[in-house]
Write a protein that holds these residues in place. Structure first.
Motif, mmCIF file in Angstrom:
data_model
loop_
_atom_site.group_PDB
_atom_site.id
_atom_site.type_symbol
_atom_site.label_atom_id
_atom_site.label_comp_id
_atom_site.label_asym_id
_atom_site.label_seq_id
_atom_site.Cartn_x
_atom_site.Cartn_y
_atom_site.Cartn_z
ATOM 1 N N ARG A 283 -10.603 35.243 33.040
ATOM 2 C CA ARG A 283 -9.944 35.971 34.123
ATOM 3 C C ARG A 283 -8.625 35.308 34.532
ATOM 4 N NH1 ARG A 283 -15.085 37.199 36.789
ATOM 5 N NH2 ARG A 283 -15.424 39.430 36.840
ATOM 6 N N LEU A 284 -8.490 34.019 34.301
ATOM 7 C CA LEU A 284 -7.230 33.362 34.637
ATOM 8 C C LEU A 284 -6.477 32.949 33.376
ATOM 9 C CD1 LEU A 284 -7.853 31.164 37.783
ATOM 10 C CD2 LEU A 284 -6.782 33.377 37.597
ATOM 11 N N GLY A 285 -6.682 33.697 32.325
ATOM 12 C CA GLY A 285 -5.889 33.464 31.136
ATOM 13 C C GLY A 285 -6.331 32.304 30.281
ATOM 14 N N HIS A 286 -7.479 31.692 30.560
ATOM 15 C CA HIS A 286 -7.977 30.638 29.693
ATOM 16 C C HIS A 286 -9.493 30.642 29.679
ATOM 17 C CE1 HIS A 286 -6.869 28.564 33.618
ATOM 18 N NE2 HIS A 286 -8.181 28.573 33.631
ATOM 19 N N GLN A 287 -10.048 30.148 28.591
ATOM 20 C CA GLN A 287 -11.496 30.151 28.388
ATOM 21 C C GLN A 287 -12.112 28.903 29.010
ATOM 22 O OE1 GLN A 287 -12.793 32.702 26.642
ATOM 23 N NE2 GLN A 287 -14.946 32.128 26.610
ATOM 24 N N THR A 288 -13.035 29.077 29.937
ATOM 25 C CA THR A 288 -13.717 27.938 30.548
ATOM 26 C C THR A 288 -15.182 28.251 30.725
ATOM 27 O OG1 THR A 288 -13.262 28.732 32.789
ATOM 28 C CG2 THR A 288 -11.670 27.207 31.849
ATOM 29 N N GLU A 289 -15.954 27.218 30.906
ATOM 30 C CA GLU A 289 -17.360 27.368 31.233
ATOM 31 C C GLU A 289 -17.529 27.223 32.742
ATOM 32 O OE1 GLU A 289 -19.634 28.321 29.134
ATOM 33 O OE2 GLU A 289 -18.097 28.383 27.577
ATOM 34 N N PRO A 290 -18.648 27.741 33.308
ATOM 35 C CA PRO A 290 -18.829 27.692 34.762
ATOM 36 C C PRO A 290 -18.789 26.292 35.366
ATOM 37 C CG PRO A 290 -20.342 29.260 33.788
ATOM 38 C CD PRO A 290 -19.688 28.544 32.641
ATOM 39 N N ASN A 291 -19.201 25.282 34.609
ATOM 40 C CA ASN A 291 -19.211 23.927 35.169
ATOM 41 C C ASN A 291 -18.064 23.077 34.635
ATOM 42 O OD1 ASN A 291 -20.105 23.693 32.576
ATOM 43 N ND2 ASN A 291 -21.873 22.394 33.042
ATOM 44 N N ASP A 292 -17.027 23.720 34.140
ATOM 45 C CA ASP A 292 -15.865 23.002 33.611
ATOM 46 C C ASP A 292 -15.077 22.384 34.757
ATOM 47 O OD1 ASP A 292 -13.730 22.076 32.206
ATOM 48 O OD2 ASP A 292 -13.033 24.022 31.510
ATOM 49 N N VAL A 293 -14.861 21.079 34.725
ATOM 50 C CA VAL A 293 -14.124 20.399 35.795
ATOM 51 C C VAL A 293 -12.770 19.892 35.316
ATOM 52 C CG1 VAL A 293 -16.181 19.746 37.076
ATOM 53 C CG2 VAL A 293 -15.313 18.199 35.308
ATOM 54 N N GLN A 294 -12.309 20.395 34.175
ATOM 55 C CA GLN A 294 -10.984 20.032 33.699
ATOM 56 C C GLN A 294 -9.961 21.039 34.219
ATOM 57 O OE1 GLN A 294 -10.107 17.253 31.978
ATOM 58 N NE2 GLN A 294 -12.253 16.656 32.274
ATOM 59 N N PRO A 295 -8.859 20.565 34.763
ATOM 60 C CA PRO A 295 -7.841 21.499 35.280
ATOM 61 C C PRO A 295 -7.136 22.226 34.134
ATOM 62 C CG PRO A 295 -7.039 19.243 35.371
ATOM 63 C CD PRO A 295 -8.474 19.158 34.955
ATOM 64 N N HIS A 296 -6.900 23.514 34.326
ATOM 65 C CA HIS A 296 -6.186 24.324 33.348
ATOM 66 C C HIS A 296 -4.964 24.922 34.023
ATOM 67 C CE1 HIS A 296 -9.461 24.346 30.288
ATOM 68 N NE2 HIS A 296 -10.213 24.191 31.363
ATOM 69 N N LEU A 297 -3.813 24.744 33.389
ATOM 70 C CA LEU A 297 -2.581 25.290 33.946
ATOM 71 C C LEU A 297 -2.655 26.805 33.971
ATOM 72 C CD1 LEU A 297 0.354 24.742 34.927
ATOM 73 C CD2 LEU A 297 1.060 24.972 32.531
ATOM 74 N N LEU A 298 -2.301 27.400 35.098
ATOM 75 C CA LEU A 298 -2.275 28.852 35.222
ATOM 76 C C LEU A 298 -1.096 29.371 34.408
ATOM 77 C CD1 LEU A 298 -3.634 31.263 36.596
ATOM 78 C CD2 LEU A 298 -2.077 30.959 38.518
ATOM 79 N N THR A 299 -1.386 30.078 33.363
ATOM 80 C CA THR A 299 -0.345 30.510 32.431
ATOM 81 C C THR A 299 0.253 31.849 32.848
ATOM 82 O OG1 THR A 299 -2.050 31.521 31.036
ATOM 83 C CG2 THR A 299 -1.391 29.272 30.504
ATOM 84 N N GLY A 300 1.269 32.256 32.106
ATOM 85 C CA GLY A 300 1.905 33.533 32.392
ATOM 86 C C GLY A 300 3.174 33.376 33.188
#
Length: 534
Positions: A283-300
């Motif tokens: 939903r935010l442009g990257h693939q994550t798991e529910p318990n993922d605690v790594q920050p992902h840059l909001l792309t776009g």
């Protein structure tokens, strides 16, 4: 000063314009001769005041008056002295206005640790001018109360941050979200002692978890350890009862955190947005798991646009962006109820500009994301709302949904400076410190329609009404915070400019900061919380 000086400069700067009145004391021939000289930069001569010989004095005047970037730009546009190279350290090529903007930036906590390389990259990201950098920083301070006292009404628990950066917590503590090293509820505000020596500048609260941001850009979290778990009920059982540094963010200088349902977002000092655990449907442009605690840059679209504020609601995120051309709002996530503001109810995987503000000729300066609706305050004081209009939370006199921002006409006589949203509830603060609220009246969190006034205090309010119970306090209000959760009864905080904190609404877990008596579970009128936040 040369003849290009304008006496039509902004009326907010009469004491800061330096005018060469000595020309009136000499003959026309002498005046003509003197005008041909570069008086601000030329050699000193009797009767002249060569500003370039004393740049530190001028710089001190500009910076000690805390001028806005617009004022500095006005000076630069109306007088050659302020736009020519000042020949003054730390950068001899900068104009006096640019030097003043740089000096004002350097006084900010988020700017001080920057290396020369980092600050130059920061300037380029903001548009290539120190005035634009100052505008960016000041915009963030204004909408988030960064480095000022603040209060957060979380789901069942509360956070209060003093102007000096001390943190008090109280209320529900079933997951250790109060940070006191135990799981015991607290109705009396208690300082988080393990943070002694650390200055906190911003706080965020979610169901069972708390996040704090320090002036060094570190993020401390406690309570439920999974950023991505469902707000009510848990996928994990581990809890953290004292503040712990979020190690995955150690390489990102964070200035704001926002906790939504199913995800958490943070904002870096450079204006980049990172998210944790949005789930596995990108939903935010990257693939994550529910318990993922790594920050992902909001792309776009926002990768190259600096953001000054983020606001998280139920499965969606709003971002207030600051560009040289003006302020704008982007949204991303779930579009249910039209809360993304794009004229539809479709989801958006990547941030998308809300274009309606251009049509309304509104420059957004504050953004708020409720569970199902959103609101913005414009620079001119107008308020816009959109999303699901249940219980009248949009303030348009009905319960209809609005899929694009719509001006709250009932507030046309009010110049707003602050807005707060919750679960079908909205509060607006005017420039005079008055408070208006509308929406769902459950748990008495609106602050009016009390039993003492002869009405049902749980009545829903479809149009903005003055919160008379706060008006009677006879204090100027500067911030409102209310519970933004679909699973908890709401409570509300009102903070005054003198640092006094008032609370009302649901208080069954001690989240009001005072002990309720006789089996009470809520309070309809504001009462002072015994903390001095200044």
């Amino acid at each position: 000063m040369d003849a290009t000086t304008s006496r039509g400069a902004s009326s907010s700067l009469p004491l800061h314009l330096i005018v060469d009145d000595t020309l009136a004391l000499v003959t026309p021939l002498q005046q003509s001769f003197q005008r041909s000289q570069r008086l601000c930069f030329g050699d000193s001569a009797p009767g002249e005041f060569p500003l370039a010989a004393n740049p530190s004095i001028v710089l001190h005047v500009l910076t000690s008056c805390n001028l806005d970037p617009e004022d500095l730009a006005h000076l630069e546009a109306t007088c050659t002295f302020f736009r020519k190279p000042a020949n003054f350290p730390p950068d001899f090529d900068l104009s006096m206005s640019e030097l003043a903007a740089l000096d004002l930036c350097q006084k900010r906590a988020i700017f001080k640790p920057m290396t020369a390389h980092e600050s130059e990259l920061f300037k380029q990201r903001c548009g290539g001018s120190w005035k634009l950098v100052l505008r960016f920083i000041m915009a963030g301070e204004a909408c988030c109360r960064r480095e000022k006292s603040q209060a957060i009404a979380g789901p069942g628990h509360s956070i209060a941050v003093t102007a000096s950066g001390a943190v008090y917590t109280f209320g529900s503590n079933n997951s250790g979200q109060l940070g006191h090293g135990n799981l015991e509820e607290e109705w009396r505000p208690r300082v988080v002692r393990s943070l002694q020596g650390i200055r906190i500048i911003q706080a965020a609260a979610g169901a069972g978890r708390t996040m704090l941001v320090s002036d060094a850009g570190r993020v401390y979290a406690f309570g439920k350890d999974s950023f991505g778990e469902v707000e009510y009920g848990g996928q994990g059982s581990r809890v953290v009862t004292t503040p712990q540094v979020v190690e995955s963010l150690k390489d990102i200088y964070v200035v704001q955190a926002a906790i939504g349902n199913f995800f958490t977002a943070v904002l870096s000092r450079e204006g980049r947005v990172y998210t944790f655990s949005w789930g596995n449907d990108t939903r935010l442009g990257h693939q994550t798991e529910p318990n993922d605690v790594q920050p992902h840059l909001l792309t776009g679209a926002l990768e190259n646009i600096p953001v000054v504020q983020i606001a998280a609601g139920y499965c969606y995120l709003l971002a207030l962006a600051c560009q040289p051309t003006g302020m704008s709002v982007y949204s991303v996530g779930c579009g249910l109820g039209g809360k993304l503001g794009h004229g539809s109810r479709t989801d958006e995987k990547y941030p998308k500009l809300i274009e309606e503000f251009r049509n309304l000729n509104i420059q957004p300066v504050v953004v708020a994301a409720g569970a199902w609706h959103a609101a913005v305050v414009g620079k001119d004081g107008r308020v816009c709302t959109w999303g699901w209009g249940r219980y009248g939370c949009l303030g348009h006199g009905n319960e209809e949904c609005e899929s694009v921002p719509k001006v709250v006409e009932a507030l046309s006589g009010v110049k707003a400076v602050h807005v707060a949203t919750g679960d079908y509830t909205t509060f607006v603060v005017s420039d005079e410190g008055d408070v208006y609220s509308f929406g769902c009246g459950e748990s008495s969190s609106l602050g009016h329609n009390t039993i003492t006034e002869g009405n049902n205090r749980h009545t829903n309010v479809l149009s903005p009404e003055l919160v008379t119970s706060l008006k009677r306090v006879n204090e100027r209000m500067v911030q409102i915070s209310l519970t933004n959760s679909i699973y908890w009864n709401a409570h509300t905080f009102a903070l005054t400019d003198s640092g006094k904190l008032y609370a009302f609404g649901a208080g069954d877990k001690g989240q009001l900061g005072t002990e309720l008596v006789a089996q009470q579970s809520e309070r309809g009128t504001p009462e002072r919380v015994e903390i001095d936040l200044n």
